[in-house]
Design a protein around this motif. Structure first.
Motif, PDB file in Angstrom:
ATOM      1  N   GLY A  12       1.084  -1.181  -0.109  1.00  0.00           N
ATOM      2  CA  GLY A  12       0.021  -0.055  -0.583  1.00  0.00           C
ATOM      3  C   GLY A  12       1.224   1.328  -0.573  1.00  0.00           C
ATOM      4  O   GLY A  12       1.947   1.052   0.401  1.00  0.00           O
ATOM      5  N   ALA A  13       0.105   2.385  -0.353  1.00  0.00           N
ATOM      6  CA  ALA A  13       0.538   3.711  -0.242  1.00  0.00           C
ATOM      7  C   ALA A  13      -0.386   4.426   0.803  1.00  0.00           C
ATOM      8  O   ALA A  13      -1.431   4.370   0.762  1.00  0.00           O
ATOM      9  CB  ALA A  13       0.943   4.493  -1.294  1.00  0.00           C
ATOM     10  N   ALA A 273     -18.750  -8.941  -1.859  1.00  0.00           N
ATOM     11  CA  ALA A 273     -18.551 -10.698  -1.366  1.00  0.00           C
ATOM     12  C   ALA A 273     -17.440 -11.038  -1.263  1.00  0.00           C
ATOM     13  O   ALA A 273     -17.541 -11.456  -0.047  1.00  0.00           O
ATOM     14  CB  ALA A 273     -19.324 -10.986  -0.599  1.00  0.00           C
ATOM     15  N   SER A 274     -16.850 -12.196  -2.286  1.00  0.00           N
ATOM     16  CA  SER A 274     -16.080 -12.438  -2.823  1.00  0.00           C
ATOM     17  C   SER A 274     -14.436 -11.404  -2.255  1.00  0.00           C
ATOM     18  O   SER A 274     -13.200 -12.299  -2.543  1.00  0.00           O
ATOM     19  CB  SER A 274     -16.226 -13.490  -3.794  1.00  0.00           C
ATOM     20  N   ILE A 275     -14.548 -10.308  -2.307  1.00  0.00           N
ATOM     21  CA  ILE A 275     -12.916  -9.647  -2.322  1.00  0.00           C
ATOM     22  C   ILE A 275     -12.519 -10.334  -0.851  1.00  0.00           C
ATOM     23  O   ILE A 275     -12.651 -10.130  -0.023  1.00  0.00           O
ATOM     24  CB  ILE A 275     -13.664  -7.600  -2.437  1.00  0.00           C
ATOM     25  N   SER A 276     -11.164 -10.245  -1.061  1.00  0.00           N
ATOM     26  CA  SER A 276     -10.387 -10.742  -0.554  1.00  0.00           C
ATOM     27  C   SER A 276      -9.912  -9.658   0.785  1.00  0.00           C
ATOM     28  O   SER A 276     -10.693  -8.461   0.994  1.00  0.00           O
ATOM     29  CB  SER A 276      -9.045 -10.908  -0.588  1.00  0.00           C
ATOM     30  N   ASP A 277     -10.267 -10.128   1.920  1.00  0.00           N
ATOM     31  CA  ASP A 277     -10.453  -9.395   3.624  1.00  0.00           C
ATOM     32  C   ASP A 277      -8.756  -8.731   3.202  1.00  0.00           C
ATOM     33  O   ASP A 277      -9.320  -7.175   3.929  1.00  0.00           O
ATOM     34  CB  ASP A 277     -10.608 -10.303   4.409  1.00  0.00           C
ATOM     35  N   ARG A 278      -8.148  -8.592   2.944  1.00  0.00           N
ATOM     36  CA  ARG A 278      -6.076  -8.472   3.261  1.00  0.00           C
ATOM     37  C   ARG A 278      -6.944  -7.113   2.139  1.00  0.00           C
ATOM     38  O   ARG A 278      -6.952  -5.755   2.899  1.00  0.00           O
ATOM     39  CB  ARG A 278      -5.664  -9.186   2.192  1.00  0.00           C
ATOM     40  N   TYR A 279      -7.938  -6.745   1.241  1.00  0.00           N
ATOM     41  CA  TYR A 279      -8.335  -5.603   0.546  1.00  0.00           C
ATOM     42  C   TYR A 279      -8.850  -4.888   0.576  1.00  0.00           C
ATOM     43  O   TYR A 279      -9.233  -3.445   1.160  1.00  0.00           O
ATOM     44  CB  TYR A 279      -8.264  -5.094  -1.043  1.00  0.00           C
ATOM     45  N   VAL A 280      -9.663  -4.973   1.249  1.00  0.00           N
ATOM     46  CA  VAL A 280     -11.163  -4.582   1.721  1.00  0.00           C
ATOM     47  C   VAL A 280     -10.383  -4.089   3.421  1.00  0.00           C
ATOM     48  O   VAL A 280     -10.939  -2.223   3.443  1.00  0.00           O
ATOM     49  CB  VAL A 280     -12.160  -5.734   2.624  1.00  0.00           C
TER      50      VAL A 280
END
Length: 292
Positions: A12-13, A273-280
Motif C-alpha cells: 500500500g501507499a 462479497a468475494s473481495i479478499s479481506d486483505r484488500y477490504v
C-alpha cells in the motif's frame, strides 16, 4: 476491449481523501497520493481529455483500429461514454489545466443506468443476461476502458484507481463488478498457458458462470490441468488480470477475439462479497480508511 494492461503491486501507499474542511472544489476527490489524485470527471471537457488519453494508449500504443471519425478526432469514443461515469487519475504537478493533468482513467457503468440505455458494453461479447438474471438482488457495476499512460504504470496510480472504484461501488450499493480484461493480440493459442490456468483455477462456475456469446466464443481450455505450470502461468498473465485474481475475481470460461482493439478478451466477474479481506481492510470497509 475494455481494460488496458497495467502494472500492479501489492503493498500500500498513503492514500488520503479530503478532510471535511477541504475547499469546495476538492470535496469530490476520492483519494490522493503525493501529487496524484483520483476523482470522477466533472464536465465534458474532462471526458474529452480522458478519451484522448485512451486514444494514445489504445491506438498509438496498441494499434487499435477505431471508426474513421474517432481516428480523425484522435479520441477513443463510443456511445457508452455519454452514460458512464469517468474515473480519472490526475497528476497535479503537471503545468497546465486539469485536462492536461489526466494520466489514467476508468469508465464506470451501473446496472440501473445500463438497463435504461440498452445494456452493458460487455453484452456485445459475453452472454451476461443469465448472470444478471441469477442475481436479481445484486446491482452490477461494469468497469471498462481502463488505461494509464506509460510513465504512470505504477503501484500508486493503480491503487488510486482501485480506491476510486471501491468508493464508487460502496456509494452506489453495488453487489458485483464485471468487465472485459485483455490479453494482447488476436491469437488465443499464443496465451495457452495463461488462459488454461485461468480456466482451471478461476473459471466462473455455478451461479456466477458466464461464457462468451456462442458466435464469438473461443476456447481457453487449451492445456490439461496437469500440464499447467502455475508459477509460469502467473508470470505470463497480464498484470491487471493478476491483480483482479488477487482481489478474488473469477473469469469467463471462454474468450472473445476483438480484432478492432487487437486483443483477446475474457470477462472478469468479481462479487463484492468475494473481495479478499486483505484488500477490504486496506482500503477500508467504508472506503474511508485513508481519510484525513
Amino acid at each position: 476491449m475494455s481494460i488496458e494492461i497495467m502494472n500492479r503491486e501489492d503493498h500500500g501507499a498513503n492514500i488520503k481523501t479530503p478532510s471535511r474542511g477541504a475547499p469546495a472544489a476538492s470535496v469530490d476527490v476520492l483519494g490522493r497520493i503525493g501529487n496524484l489524485e483520483t476523482r470522477l470527471a466533472r464536465n465534458a471537457a474532462e471526458i474529452d481529455a480522458a478519451q484522448a488519453v485512451r486514444y494514445r494508449v489504445f491506438v498509438e500504443e496498441m494499434n487499435a483500429q477505431l471508426p474513421a471519425d474517432a481516428m480523425r478526432r484522435r479520441r477513443d469514443v463510443d456511445h457508452f461514454d455519454a452514460i458512464c461515469d469517468h474515473l480519472l487519475v490526475l497528476d497535479r504537478s503537471i503545468e497546465g489545466d486539469t485536462c492536461e493533468q489526466i494520466v489514467g482513467t476508468y469508465r464506470l457503468l451501473r446496472q440501473d443506468v445500463a438497463m435504461a440505455n440498452g445494456g452493458f458494453y460487455s453484452a456485445s461479447e459475453f452472454a451476461i443476461d443469465g448472470l444478471l438474471a441469477r442475481h436479481p438482488d445484486e446491482q452490477f457495476m461494469e468497469l471498462g476502458r481502463s488505461c494509464v499512460l506509460p510513465d504512470y504504470r505504477t503501484k500508486r496510480t493503480v491503487e488510486l484507481l482501485w480506491q476510486g472504484n471501491w468508493a464508487y461501488a460502496l456509494k452506489h450499493g453495488m453487489g458485483a463488478m464485471i468487465g472485459c480484461a485483455s490479453f494482447p493480440g488476436v491469437h488465443p493459442e499464443q496465451h495457452a498457458l495463461a488462459l488454461s490456468f485461468l480456466y482451471h483455477q478461476v473459471g466462473a462456475k455455478d451461479e456466477w458462470a458466464v461464457d462468451a456469446l456462442p458466435h464469438l466464443a473461443r476456447n481457453i481450455d487449451l492445456m490439461p490441468m496437469e500440464a499447467v505450470n502455475g508459477r509460469k502461468a502467473l508470470m505470463a498473465l497480464p498484470p491487471l488480470i493478476k491483480g483482479y485474481m488477487r482481489l478474488g475475481a473469477m473469469v469467463s470460461t471462454s474468450a472473445v477475439v476483438d480484432t478492432a482493439f487487437n486483443t483477446t478478451d475474457v470477462l472478469i466477474v468479481l462479487p463484492i462479497a468475494s473481495i479478499s479481506d486483505r484488500y477490504v481492510n486496506y482500503y477500508g470497509a467504508d472506503a474511508g480508511r485513508f481519510s484525513s
